[in-house]
Design an enzyme around this catalytic site. Structure first.
Site, PDB file in Angstrom:
ATOM      1  N   ASN A   1      -0.129   9.536   7.288  1.00  0.00           N
ATOM      2  CA  ASN A   1      -0.278   8.106   7.606  1.00  0.00           C
ATOM      3  C   ASN A   1       0.314   7.244   6.497  1.00  0.00           C
ATOM      4  OD1 ASN A   1      -2.822   9.684   8.758  1.00  0.00           O
ATOM      5  ND2 ASN A   1      -2.300   8.056  10.207  1.00  0.00           N
TER       6      ASN A   1
ATOM      7  N   HIS B   1      -5.319   6.027  12.367  1.00  0.00           N
ATOM      8  CA  HIS B   1      -5.071   6.141  10.935  1.00  0.00           C
ATOM      9  C   HIS B   1      -5.855   7.250  10.244  1.00  0.00           C
ATOM     10  CE1 HIS B   1      -3.300   4.519   7.300  1.00  0.00           C
ATOM     11  NE2 HIS B   1      -4.478   4.421   6.709  1.00  0.00           N
TER      12      HIS B   1
ATOM     13  N   SER C   1      -2.398   7.623   3.350  1.00  0.00           N
ATOM     14  CA  SER C   1      -2.267   6.173   3.234  1.00  0.00           C
ATOM     15  C   SER C   1      -1.838   5.784   1.810  1.00  0.00           C
ATOM     16  CB  SER C   1      -3.578   5.512   3.653  1.00  0.00           C
ATOM     17  OG  SER C   1      -3.423   4.137   3.885  1.00  0.00           O
TER      18      SER C   1
END
Length: 267
Positions: free
Chosen positions: A121, A242, A97
């Site tokens: 992700n 996620h 992320s």
């Protein structure tokens, strides 16, 4: 000694990290609101063959914060200093992320420091609608409206198999410093475009992995990024969102091990 009981160390630049294993170095960067322990399944699997460093992002865990005005490029400069402090030569960098965006940035800005790069992700050129939504959330968080249930609902399915990981993640989010969370989330919200047009400069073996149920870090984004990198590959984990590192650890570990085995092309 298990991973969870390992002590944290601190670099000269104020970054806290955990380290275990021996071999070629692998550096792991977590996402906004989390900490080094978010990589627990990966550190356990990888440390049998590699030396693994799991680093707390600025203001997370025990790392010193950055300026509240910090943008993604500031986090990349922070990582450059961390790698210089560790002094372990070119490393394999994997980020999740926000950590994925930082990993991309360092691979672009400091290619000599990086052997391989993996984005888990990661986000890439959000749509206008998605960009507005994430920037609106960043504004709300800066105003003190930090609702940790909202990201948890996006990150996890309702499946029983996800619930242990959700509880672990909720504890990490509940323990993060609100100011550091707001700073990182603002940089994350604005950072999907920062290095988006420089992917062709990533010359090392690159992995782009996500869950097919991740509506914000989509499989299409991963495929587009992999296509833009000279040596990029995509891995889409079916049935997950996620937090694939926690909800699909075996699949993610296998993908990372394959990535770490890929030969570097001559530069």
């Amino acid at each position: 000694m298990t991973w969870k009981t390992l002590p944290r160390y601190e670099t000269a630049s104020g970054a806290a990290y955990q380290v275990c294993g021996d071999g070629e170095s692998v550096v792991l960067l977590h996402g906004v609101g989390l900490r080094a322990e978010a990589w627990a399944p990966q550190t356990t699997a990888l440390s049998s063959r590699w030396r693994v460093y799991a680093v707390d992002l600025p203001g997370h865990g025990q790392s010193r914060p950055l300026s509240p005005r910090a943008e993604l490029s500031d986090y990349v400069c922070w990582l450059r200093d961390v790698l210089a402090d560790l002094d372990v030569g070119p490393v394999n960098i994997a980020g999740h992320s926000m950590g994925a965006l930082i990993s991309l940035g360092i691979a672009v800005e400091e290619p000599a420091m990086i052997r391989r790069m993996a984005m888990l992700n990661g986000v890439y050129k959000r749509s206008a609608e998605a960009s507005k939504a994430v920037r609106d959330r960043a504004t709300q968080i800066r105003c003190g409206n930090m609702n940790i249930q909202q990201p948890l609902d996006r990150w996890f399915t309702d499946m029983v198999a996800d619930q242990t990981a959700r509880v672990q993640t909720e504890k990490m989010l509940a323990g993060v410093d609100p100011s550091a969370y707001a700073t990182a989330y603002n940089a994350f919200a604005r950072g999907d475009q920062t290095y988006a047009d420089r992917l062709s400069e990533v010359r090392c073996p690159a992995l782009f992995l996500t869950g097919d149920g991740d509506l914000n870090s989509t499989g299409e984004m991963a495929q587009q990024m992999a296509a833009a990198v000279p040596d990029g590959v995509t891995e889409i984990i079916e049935g997950h969102r996620h937090m694939v590192g926690l909800t699909a650890p075996e699949a993610v570990n296998n993908a990372l091990i394959t990535w770490l085995g890929r030969e570097q092309r001559a530069r």
